[in-house]
Motif scaffolding. Structure first.
Motif, short mmCIF file in Angstrom:
data_model
loop_
_atom_site.label_atom_id
_atom_site.label_comp_id
_atom_site.label_asym_id
_atom_site.label_seq_id
_atom_site.Cartn_x
_atom_site.Cartn_y
_atom_site.Cartn_z
N ASP A 2 0.69 -1.22 0.07
CA ASP A 2 -0.20 -0.04 -0.02
C ASP A 2 1.01 1.19 -0.04
OD1 ASP A 2 0.01 1.21 2.87
OD2 ASP A 2 0.09 -1.07 3.15
N ALA A 271 -4.63 2.89 -7.23
CA ALA A 271 -4.47 3.13 -5.91
C ALA A 271 -3.88 4.62 -6.02
CB ALA A 271 -3.51 2.34 -5.29
N HIS A 275 -5.31 7.80 -3.76
CA HIS A 275 -4.48 8.59 -2.89
C HIS A 275 -4.28 10.10 -3.22
CE1 HIS A 275 -1.08 9.54 -0.26
NE2 HIS A 275 -0.50 10.34 -1.08
#
Length: 344
Positions: A2, A271, A275
């Motif tokens: 992550d 991802a 973000h």
């Protein structure tokens, strides 16, 4: 992995909100560049090892934008990658561009005015309508000046139905905004922004359906079917793939580009998008603005440039407005530092 767990790969001084000007390299890129630079300093190696980074970067870029690596050419700058495309359009072609677009996707078309090529500009919001009455539609997927995101899918659909060539500069999108390059005919990307690479590397997706219309006007040995067999003499022996549009790579720049793109792949553009957008919208909310769809936020705040500079926040001024841009290495602390400076 992550994004929060990966942020130790970067060491920015707090307050860097200017990826739309240039991205910060991950540690993997710095490490590979350090080895290559020392090898260059001492003359320990030949250049062929550095050149493997070009193939790695081409393959990584192709995977990121969803195309085959044989349809990707490598170059140095957006305008250089666009030059053979613009040179190939017929005399008196009608080209539609965006009125505030970065000139690297304006000038390559405008220099052909002497053969009747006509460039008409419209707002981003007018692209879909204008695409129905054009021979070429050339636009940035995300605007450098404002962060505005074009309706990529619909513009490409309308242009294709009208028989227009679609040429997209995705420099301010690739690396944070998921998109399918194959929807367009040509997609060019400078890698030094959201792909966090050294300046001087770039890519062009050239659809096999239109590629044969273009002449490789910068062809050299690296455009050869076998570059190492193309150093000297006749005959002309160019690659049959998009590599015929390659220019000879600046080795060390590509050494830093390959690992940076592989980091983007590892984290995933989806991802990264979530973000970046979360931080951008936190920034917008703190200024009383509604949520947006871009990692680039432009604001009008009296004295903003001086306030941010005094707080140690590095942003840009574009078209008279402060431009803040948020990427994978940014945190909530960066956003709040900027907001504190702007809302005091």
């Amino acid at each position: 992995m992550d994004i929060e767990s990966a942020q130790h790969w970067w060491q920015p001084v707090p307050g860097w909100l200017n990826t739309a000007s240039y991205g910060l390299p991950p540690q993997q890129a710095i490490d590979e560049l350090a080895v290559a630079t020392d090898d260059w300093r001492t003359g320990r190696v030949s250049w062929e090892g550095w050149d493997t980074s070009t193939a790695r970067a081409r393959a990584a870029f192709a995977r990121i934008v969803g195309v085959d690596a044989t349809d990707v050419a490598v170059g140095s700058q957006v305008s250089q990658l666009l030059a053979p495309v613009a040179a190939a359009i017929p005399d008196r072609s009608r080209v539609v561009c965006v009125d505030i677009d970065f000139t690297s996707n304006l000038f390559p078309w405008m220099v052909h005015a002497d053969r009747g090529v006509r460039v008409r500009t419209v707002p981003v919001s007018g692209l879909v309508e204008a695409a129905a009455d054009a021979d070429v539609v050339a636009f940035s997927l995300v605007q450098s000046a404002t962060g505005e995101v074009a309706d990529y899918t619909e513009v490409c659909r309308v242009a294709r139905a009208a028989g227009a060539l679609t040429v997209v500069d995705a420099t301010q999108a690739c690396g944070w905004l998921p998109f399918d390059a194959a929807l367009a005919d040509v997609v060019v990307v400078g890698a030094y922004k959201w792909l966090m690479s050294p300046r001087g590397t770039g890519f062009a997706y050239l659809s096999p359906e239109v590629r044969d219309r273009f002449r490789p006007i910068a062809a050299g040995w690296y455009a050869g079917d076998d570059p190492h067999g193309s150093y000297y003499g006749l005959p002309l022996r160019l690659a049959t793939t998009a590599r015929r549009f390659d220019i000879s790579p600046a080795w060390l720049a590509w050494v830093g580009t390959a690992p940076a793109l592989e980091v983007v792949e590892q984290l995933g553009v989806a991802a990264i998008h979530d973000h970046d957008l979360s931080l951008a919208n936190r920034f917008r909310a703190g200024l009383g603005l509604p949520p947006g769809d871009s990692a680039i936020v432009c604001v009008d705040v009296p004295g903003a440039e001086d306030r941010l500079a005094a707080a140690g926040v590095r942003a840009a001024v574009r078209a008279g407005r402060v431009r803040a841009s948020f990427h994978v290495y940014n945190t909530v602390a960066d956003v709040d530092l900027a907001l504190a400076a702007l809302t005091r």
